[in-house]
Design an enzyme around this catalytic site. Structure first.
Site, PDB file in Angstrom:
ATOM      1  N   GLU A 170       0.874  -1.234   0.110  1.00 35.96           N
ATOM      2  CA  GLU A 170       0.105  -0.154   0.016  1.00 35.96           C
ATOM      3  C   GLU A 170       0.701   1.277  -0.088  1.00 35.96           C
ATOM      4  OE1 GLU A 170      -2.319   0.270   3.631  1.00 35.96           O
ATOM      5  OE2 GLU A 170      -3.649   1.787   2.745  1.00 35.96           O
ATOM      6  N   HIS A 207       0.306   7.454   6.350  1.00 39.49           N
ATOM      7  CA  HIS A 207       1.359   7.145   5.725  1.00 39.49           C
ATOM      8  C   HIS A 207       2.494   8.161   5.737  1.00 39.49           C
ATOM      9  CE1 HIS A 207       0.069   3.680   3.331  1.00 39.49           C
ATOM     10  NE2 HIS A 207      -1.132   3.995   4.240  1.00 39.49           N
ATOM     11  N   HIS A 210      -5.751   6.116  -1.441  1.00 39.78           N
ATOM     12  CA  HIS A 210      -5.018   7.249  -1.051  1.00 39.78           C
ATOM     13  C   HIS A 210      -4.748   8.095  -2.284  1.00 39.78           C
ATOM     14  CE1 HIS A 210      -4.150   5.708   3.147  1.00 39.78           C
ATOM     15  NE2 HIS A 210      -4.096   4.639   2.734  1.00 39.78           N
ATOM     16  N   ASP A 264      -7.528  -4.145   8.105  1.00 40.20           N
ATOM     17  CA  ASP A 264      -6.374  -3.117   7.907  1.00 40.20           C
ATOM     18  C   ASP A 264      -5.723  -2.999   9.413  1.00 40.20           C
ATOM     19  OD1 ASP A 264      -6.243   0.546   7.232  1.00 40.20           O
ATOM     20  OD2 ASP A 264      -5.037  -1.218   6.875  1.00 40.20           O
ATOM     21  N   LEU A 310      -6.752   8.796  11.613  1.00 36.23           N
ATOM     22  CA  LEU A 310      -6.942   7.378  11.595  1.00 36.23           C
ATOM     23  C   LEU A 310      -5.743   6.503  11.138  1.00 36.23           C
ATOM     24  CD1 LEU A 310     -10.705   6.654  10.892  1.00 36.23           C
ATOM     25  CD2 LEU A 310      -9.637   6.248  13.040  1.00 36.23           C
TER      26      LEU A 310
END
EC number: 3.5.1.25
Lengths: 254, 409
Positions: free
Chosen positions: B143, B155, B211, B294, B328
């Site tokens: 990912e 990220h 994303h 996840d 989150l």
């Protein structure tokens, strides 16, 4: 004969199931002592998935039976007559059919013994009547040209040799056949009528199937239900398992 | 009794007194297993004249295919995006622990990381079958790092990259190798993404959109080039807008190539997506919904601080945020919790909820002929669940690999 009249299709099925259960328990099968249950041939073998699937899904997968004890006529055998003869031999070897359970067609046939079949016939190859071909078309995507025109079947004589015969008849469309079977004479046009000459026959039906019978006949047999229902009483309690099982109660017999 | 098993001598196990999920419905049927695969009892009966060697009474349980988690970043203190010395034992630990959540196959997921991490970690993730040692590994899910700056979520920004210069070669250089890589999440609005998506699809890698700030036409173009998945729908993408639905619009897009289906991951832990949004997605495109956890390293551990790749996250109950923020970052939900929550929130049937965690991920990865179903010939990876969908036992290849300990809770 015994004519058992239940109100609905499910009640008739349940009565028949309990009766068969009781017969098996009374017989006391064991190693080397087989309770041979005869069933009509059903679909022509050319549609192997459907017929074997039908028997598997509706019967074999619900009971504990050894595959070696299942004998189904093989319509793809190289020599059909030999296949039929061997089948008769196998029945003899197993000690004869103890109980044959079957239904009838609207034309009064038992198994594939279409109108005109000899009442003393044995297991053989039979040409199917148009009615039967039409009825089977649904298993071949409605394409009449695909439906086999021949089938292997046990004969009327073969079934007559069984020690007991049970015929299940439900629905108004079978009413006329039932009338012909039990209120008219023995006639090879209505092959089920042959069982009038069998010592031990039970006809199990629902109300709709009695629509063509005389009121007198129906009232007589309904009156006997009190007595006939004793035949399906449980022979021992379900709570007793294995070795604890007491001797089955003395079964009612008339 | 003697049974002539002409095909194989392996013992035949018959699971009785259960309801199995087959042909999209729960049916009162027995499950037959031999040699680690689901057996056809009818063929066994008529063709082989065989019968069961062992009969197990399941006491009315539901038997469903094992769950497949295609997005899991770690758990139980293990972080798949951290190149530690004992990485292999970490992955083994997670694969063993998730058996109790009903997961029988999974895709270890790596979040955006510097190339050195990929080069060290990827060779240590090998595709392997599951068993008593743990759930099977289907391949890695990468990912990032080719994702949008605006929608990076948790990220790390300094590791984000583009493939503007060398397209597919850039991607290959970043990851080192695509061996054992099953899914890649990228943002389709990035320049030259179409080439990259085509190359990846050609090599059998599933391309997922996520994303990203792509609009609907960019997303549709990506699908036409081969993308088949959406990473955690709604999260880290533009919100649905009635004049430009964005990636969310793929659920009802009419530009999907014929014969293809777009799948979308949903984290149904009650936090990542409002139940009403979950219902909207489910109703719009029920056949594409894939439940994912996840999950991050903190899953299965006490609340507190844990890592997620290059970041530090804080766990408070079911919420997991980047430490000190309200962003989150992954979840600590388990797969079976997600299944239960999904069923409750949408009011869907038990069959639908179970399929979202088994059949759909298998279809996404193109492995539904062997995983994700209880069809004859499939791998015998399955679960025994009670009526409230709590996992009681997990089986891989017909062997029991986990059982609920009922002696003390």
């Amino acid at each position: 004969m015994k004519l058992i009249i239940l109100e609905t299709y499910s009640q008739a099925s349940e009565w028949a199931a309990k009766y068969i259960r009781n017969r098996i328990v009374q017989f006391g099968p064991g190693p080397g002592r087989f309770f041979t249950l005869g069933l009509p041939t059903g679909l022509p073998r050319d549609h192997p998935e459907s017929y074997h699937s039908f028997m598997w899904n509706n019967f074999f997968k619900h009971i504990d039976i050894s595959p070696e004890n299942v004998h189904i006529l093989d319509g793809n055998a190289p020599d059909l007559q030999a296949e039929c003869d061997t089948f008769e031999e196998k029945i003899k070897a197993a000690g004869g059919i103890e109980l044959f359970v079957g239904g009838i067609g609207p034309d009064g046939h038992i198994a594939f013994n279409e109108p005109g079949s000899s009442l003393v016939s044995r297991t053989r190859v039979k040409t199917l009547a148009m009615d039967t071909i039409l009825a089977n078309a649904r298993f071949f995507d409605g394409d009449l040209s695909k439906v086999p025109t021949m089938a292997l079947t046990v004969g009327v004589g073969t079934v007559m040799d069984a020690r007991e015969v049970m015929i299940l008849i439900t629905g108004a469309h079978k009413a006329f056949a039932l009338y012909k079977a039990i209120e008219d004479g023995v006639n090879h046009m209505w092959t089920v009528s042959a069982f009038q000459q069998h010592p031990n026959t039970v006809f199990v039906c629902d109300e709709d199937a009695t629509l063509e019978l005389k009121v007198k006949t129906v009232k007589y047999f309904k009156g006997l239900m009190l007595v006939h229902n004793k035949l399906v009483e449980p022979l021992y309690s379900m709570k007793e398992t294995g070795a604890e099982r007491s001797q089955p109660k003395k079964p009612y017999s008339d | 009794m003697p049974s002539n098993k002409s095909v194989s001598d392996a013992p035949i196990v018959q699971f009785t007194n259960c309801r199995i999920l087959r042909d999209r419905r729960l049916q009162r049927e027995d499950l037959w297993v031999r040699d680690g695969k689901i057996l056809n009892p009818e063929k066994l009966f008529f063709d082989e004249k065989g019968s069961a060697d062992v009969q197990l009474n399941c006491k009315g349980s539901i038997i469903a295919p094992g769950f497949i988690d295609v997005q899991i970043n770690g758990g139980f203190g293990v972080d798949f995006s951290l190149a530690t010395d004992d990485f292999k034992s970490g992955i083994d630990l997670v694969s063993q622990k998730i058996l109790s959540h009903g997961v029988t196959s999974f895709c270890p997921t790596l979040v955006t990381s510097p190339p050195s991490v990929y080069h060290q970690v990827l060779p240590q993730i090998s595709v392997r079958n599951g068993g008593a040692h743990g759930a099977g590994i289907l391949g890695a899910h990468l990912e990032g790092p080719f994702i949008s700056r605006e929608k990076k979520g948790a990220h790390p920004e300094h590791c984000l990259r583009t493939f503007e210069a060398g397209a597919f070669q850039d991607l290959l250089n970043t990851y080192g190798s695509l061996d054992g890589v099953r899914i890649v999440t990228l943002a389709p609005e990035m320049k030259r993404s179409s080439e990259v998506i085509q190359e990846l699809t050609k090599r059998g890698v599933c391309v997922s959109l996520g994303h990203s700030v792509a609009n609907l036409s960019q997303a549709e173009e990506a699908v036409q080039h081969g993308a088949t998945f959406i990473t955690h729908l709604f999260n880290a993408m533009l919100p649905f807008h009635h004049r430009d639905p964005g990636i969310v619009g793929l659920l009802t897009s009419d530009k999907i190539p014929a014969g293809r289906r777009v799948f979308y991951g949903m984290i149904s832990d009650g936090i990542h997506t409002n139940p009403a949004a979950l219902r909207i997605a489910h109703r719009a495109h029920p056949k594409g919904l894939v439940l994912v956890t996840d999950a991050i390293a903190g899953m299965g551990l006490a609340p507190g601080r844990h890592t997620l790749g290059q970041q530090v996250v804080e766990i408070d109950g079911l919420n997991t945020y980047i430490a000190g923020t309200k962003t989150l970052s992954g979840s600590v939900a388990t797969m079976d919790t997600c299944v239960r929550h999904f069923q409750e929130a949408t009011g869907c049937s038990v069959e639908t909820a179970l399929e979202a965690a088994s059949l759909h991920p298998a279809q996404l990865l193109g492995i539904e002929h062997s995983k994700g179903t209880l069809n004859y010939g499939s791998d015998a990876d399955f679960l025994m669940l009670n009526d409230s969908l709590y996992v009681q036992a997990t089986y891989i290849a017909g062997q029991e690999v986990w059982r609920q300990d009922t002696s003390g809770m």
